[in-house]
Design a protein around this motif. Structure first.
Motif, PDB file in Angstrom:
ATOM      1  N   GLU A   2       1.072  -1.134   0.076  1.00 53.95           N
ATOM      2  CA  GLU A   2      -0.018   0.060   0.022  1.00 53.95           C
ATOM      3  C   GLU A   2       0.903   1.221   0.042  1.00 53.95           C
ATOM      4  O   GLU A   2       0.316   2.286  -0.485  1.00 53.95           O
ATOM      5  N   GLU A   3       1.927   1.216   0.832  1.00 51.12           N
ATOM      6  CA  GLU A   3       2.820   2.530   0.711  1.00 51.12           C
ATOM      7  C   GLU A   3       3.413   2.654  -0.451  1.00 51.12           C
ATOM      8  O   GLU A   3       3.607   3.788  -0.871  1.00 51.12           O
ATOM      9  N   ARG A   4       3.793   1.579  -1.282  1.00 57.11           N
ATOM     10  CA  ARG A   4       4.469   1.661  -2.522  1.00 57.11           C
ATOM     11  C   ARG A   4       3.509   1.648  -3.814  1.00 57.11           C
ATOM     12  O   ARG A   4       4.059   1.940  -4.877  1.00 57.11           O
ATOM     13  N   ASP A   5       1.967   1.416  -3.551  1.00 55.31           N
ATOM     14  CA  ASP A   5       1.181   1.451  -4.616  1.00 55.31           C
ATOM     15  C   ASP A   5       1.509   0.581  -5.624  1.00 55.31           C
ATOM     16  O   ASP A   5       1.678   0.772  -6.777  1.00 55.31           O
ATOM     17  N   TYR A  57       3.839 -11.787  -8.120  1.00 55.62           N
ATOM     18  CA  TYR A  57       4.570 -12.690  -9.138  1.00 55.62           C
ATOM     19  C   TYR A  57       4.089 -12.333 -10.318  1.00 55.62           C
ATOM     20  O   TYR A  57       4.724 -12.227 -11.376  1.00 55.62           O
ATOM     21  N   SER A  58       2.648 -11.976 -10.809  1.00 52.30           N
ATOM     22  CA  SER A  58       2.327 -11.935 -11.958  1.00 52.30           C
ATOM     23  C   SER A  58       1.924 -10.566 -12.208  1.00 52.30           C
ATOM     24  O   SER A  58       1.933 -10.392 -13.706  1.00 52.30           O
ATOM     25  N   VAL A  59       1.310  -9.604 -11.521  1.00 50.64           N
ATOM     26  CA  VAL A  59       0.679  -8.614 -11.857  1.00 50.64           C
ATOM     27  C   VAL A  59       1.102  -7.084 -11.253  1.00 50.64           C
ATOM     28  O   VAL A  59       0.471  -6.215 -11.345  1.00 50.64           O
ATOM     29  N   THR A  60       2.074  -7.531 -10.807  1.00 48.09           N
ATOM     30  CA  THR A  60       2.805  -6.138 -10.057  1.00 48.09           C
ATOM     31  C   THR A  60       3.500  -5.379 -10.920  1.00 48.09           C
ATOM     32  O   THR A  60       3.998  -5.579 -12.090  1.00 48.09           O
ATOM     33  N   ARG A  61       3.601  -4.188 -10.511  1.00 46.22           N
ATOM     34  CA  ARG A  61       4.531  -3.387 -11.242  1.00 46.22           C
ATOM     35  C   ARG A  61       5.447  -2.555 -10.275  1.00 46.22           C
ATOM     36  O   ARG A  61       5.125  -2.461  -8.983  1.00 46.22           O
ATOM     37  N   SER A  62       6.597  -2.094 -10.892  1.00 46.86           N
ATOM     38  CA  SER A  62       7.552  -1.595 -10.096  1.00 46.86           C
ATOM     39  C   SER A  62       7.047  -0.242  -9.426  1.00 46.86           C
ATOM     40  O   SER A  62       6.454   0.416  -9.961  1.00 46.86           O
ATOM     41  N   PRO A  63       7.807   0.258  -8.237  1.00 45.39           N
ATOM     42  CA  PRO A  63       7.503   1.317  -7.604  1.00 45.39           C
ATOM     43  C   PRO A  63       7.902   2.522  -8.518  1.00 45.39           C
ATOM     44  O   PRO A  63       8.614   2.594  -9.277  1.00 45.39           O
ATOM     45  N   LEU A  64       7.169   3.587  -8.079  1.00 43.17           N
ATOM     46  CA  LEU A  64       7.696   4.945  -8.870  1.00 43.17           C
ATOM     47  C   LEU A  64       9.057   5.259  -8.758  1.00 43.17           C
ATOM     48  O   LEU A  64       9.739   5.251  -7.668  1.00 43.17           O
ATOM     49  N   SER A  78      11.138  11.743 -18.423  1.00 44.66           N
ATOM     50  CA  SER A  78      10.305  10.600 -18.577  1.00 44.66           C
ATOM     51  C   SER A  78       8.592  10.682 -17.644  1.00 44.66           C
ATOM     52  O   SER A  78       7.858   9.923 -17.923  1.00 44.66           O
ATOM     53  N   GLY A  79       8.789  11.770 -17.050  1.00 43.31           N
ATOM     54  CA  GLY A  79       7.419  11.624 -16.104  1.00 43.31           C
ATOM     55  C   GLY A  79       7.179  10.735 -15.135  1.00 43.31           C
ATOM     56  O   GLY A  79       8.075  10.420 -14.563  1.00 43.31           O
ATOM     57  N   HIS A  80       5.905  10.272 -15.011  1.00 39.98           N
ATOM     58  CA  HIS A  80       5.745   9.157 -14.091  1.00 39.98           C
ATOM     59  C   HIS A  80       5.586   7.862 -14.585  1.00 39.98           C
ATOM     60  O   HIS A  80       4.995   7.205 -14.025  1.00 39.98           O
ATOM     61  N   ARG A  81       6.242   7.402 -15.678  1.00 37.15           N
ATOM     62  CA  ARG A  81       6.140   6.401 -16.321  1.00 37.15           C
ATOM     63  C   ARG A  81       6.748   5.247 -15.417  1.00 37.15           C
ATOM     64  O   ARG A  81       7.739   5.529 -14.753  1.00 37.15           O
ATOM     65  N   ARG A  82       5.705   4.371 -15.216  1.00 33.34           N
ATOM     66  CA  ARG A  82       6.155   3.189 -14.279  1.00 33.34           C
ATOM     67  C   ARG A  82       7.169   2.011 -15.253  1.00 33.34           C
ATOM     68  O   ARG A  82       6.852   1.599 -16.365  1.00 33.34           O
TER      69      ARG A  82
END
Length: 344
Positions: free
Chosen positions: A204-207, A320-327, A336-340
Motif C-alpha cells: 500500500e505504501e508503494r502502490d 509474481y504475476s501482476v505487479t508493477r515496479s514502484p515509482l 520521462s514523467g511518472h512512467r512506471r
C-alpha cells in the motif's frame, strides 16, 4: 410418515417461521442440500487400478508431486541471473531492524480466525487458539518475533494434509480429475496473518498493484470488475465504438510458480531483505501428504508453487504475476514523467 402428514408439518413450519435471513437461510439450505461428492472406489495408476486407501493416497500424491514442479525455462541465461541474484540476496545481511509484533496484535489476529475452518496435520483447531490464556499468548508472540528476527518459517508448519474432491463431470478414477484441498497448520496460518500485515503495508505504501487488479485484494470483488467491464462496453457502445476482450485461463498457476523468480521480484520491489528471506523460508522444503479414507500417503516435497490454502499465497501470486515496479525517483525519471517500469 405419510405424504399428507409431511406436507402438514412443512406448512406449519413455514407459517411459524419469521421472515429474517437467520431463519430463512437454514430452510433454503436444507432444500438445496445434496449428497456431497464421494471418494472414488478405485484410482487408475501406472500399473493398473488401486483399491486400497494407502495405495490410492500414494498414487494421488505421485500425480501432485509432478504437478508441484517448475516448468523448464527456454532462457537459461535469465535463469542463471535470477538464481545468482537470489543466492546473493539470501546471503546478504539485512541492516534494517527486525520486524516485531505485540501480544495484543496476536490476540486480534486470533479473533479474526474462522472457527469452522478444518485443522491441519497437527490437529489444533482455531477454537483452541481462541481460548489461550495470557501467558501462552505471550510465549506465542515471542516465538513469532524470533521467527521474524531469524527470517525463519518452522518446518513443522510447512507440512500440508491434502484431501481430494472429484471435479464435476470428470472421471474420478484418474488423479488429475481430483481437486486437491490443502489443510495447513493453524498456528502456521496465524503466523502467516502476521506476515501478511507487513506485506500489505509495503504494497500500500508503494502502490505496487495496478488499479485494474481486482483478484485477491481487500475491498475488491468479481462483481465490481464485471461492473467495470460493463461500463466500459456501454460507454463504447454509446460512442459507436467496438470493444475487444481477451480472456486467459492460466492452468495450475499457483502450483507452478517459480520460487526464485518470485523472490527476485520481491527484491526488485524493495521489500526488506529480512521479509524476503522469510518468504524464501516459507516457500522452501514444503511437504504434503494425501489423505484417503483415513490413510495417509508418504511425505512428498513441493518444488514449486505457492501453497494452496495459505493466507499469504494470493498476495505472493499477485506480486509474481501482476505487479508493477514502484515509482522511480526524480533522478531516475529525468524527463520521462511518472512512467512506471515493468518488473522483468
Amino acid at each position: 410418515m405419510t405424504r399428507k402428514k409431511a406436507l402438514e408439518r412443512w406448512e406449519t413450519k413455514i407459517s411459524n417461521t419469521e421472515v429474517t435471513p437467520q431463519c430463512i437461510w437454514p430452510i433454503a439450505k436444507s432444500l438445496l442440500q445434496r449428497d456431497g461428492p464421494r471418494a472414488p472406489t478405485a484410482i487408475h495408476g501406472s500399473s493398473g487400478l488401486k483399491f486400497y486407501p494407502f495405495e490410492k493416497a500414494n498414487k494421488i500424491a505421485d500425480c501432485l508431486e509432478i504437478q508441484f514442479t517448475p516448468h523448464d525455462l527456454c532462457d537459461e541465461n535469465h535463469e542463471e541471473r535470477v538464481e545468482a541474484r537470489v543466492q546473493a540476496l539470501l546471503e546478504a545481511v539485512d541492516e534494517n531492524p527486525p520486524l516485531r509484533i505485540r501480544p495484543c496484535d496476536v490476540q486480534k489476529l486470533i479473533k479474526s480466525l474462522k472457527l469452522k475452518k478444518a485443522c491441519g496435520i497437527d490437529g489444533i483447531p482455531n477454537e483452541c487458539l481462541r481460548h489461550l490464556p495470557r501467558r501462552p499468548l505471550v510465549h506465542l508472540t515471542h516465538l513469532f518475533n524470533h521467527c521474524f528476527r531469524l527470517s525463519h518459517f518452522p518446518n513443522t508448519w510447512k507440512e500440508a494434509k491434502i484431501i481430494t474432491l472429484p471435479k464435476p463431470g470428470k472421471d474420478p478414477k484418474f488423479p488429475q480429475n481430483l481437486r486437491p484441498i490443502s489443510l495447513l497448520s493453524t498456528t502456521g496460518k496465524l503466523f502467516e496473518k502476521a506476515i501478511l500485515k507487513f506485506l500489505h503495508k509495503h504494497i500500500e505504501e508503494r502502490d505496487l498493484l495496478n488499479a485494474s487488479q481486482f483478484g485477491f485484494r481487500a475491498r475488491h470483488c468479481t462483481t465490481l470488475q464485471c461492473m467495470r467491464l460493463a461500463d466500459h462496453v456501454t460507454l463504447n457502445f454509446n460512442n459507436k465504438m467496438s470493444t475487444a476482450a481477451v480472456f486467459l485461463d492460466i492452468e495450475k498457476a499457483f502450483d507452478t510458480t517459480w520460487h526464485s523468480e518470485l523472490l527476485f521480484k520481491l527484491s526488485k520491489l524493495e521489500f526488506t531483505n529480512s521479509l524476503t528471506k522469510l518468504i524464501a523460508s516459507f516457500l522452501s522444503k514444503r511437504t504434503f501428504r494425501v489423505s484417503v479414507e483415513g490413510e495417509m500417503s508418504t511425505p512428498r516435497e513441493m518444488q514449486a508453487g505457492v501453497p494452496q490454502g495459505s493466507l499469504v499465497s494470493p498476495t505472493l501470486f499477485n506480486m509474481y504475476s501482476v505487479t508493477r515496479s514502484p515509482l522511480p525517483t526524480k533522478q531516475q525519471r529525468g524527463n520521462s514523467g511518472h512512467r512506471r517500469v515493468a518488473v522483468t
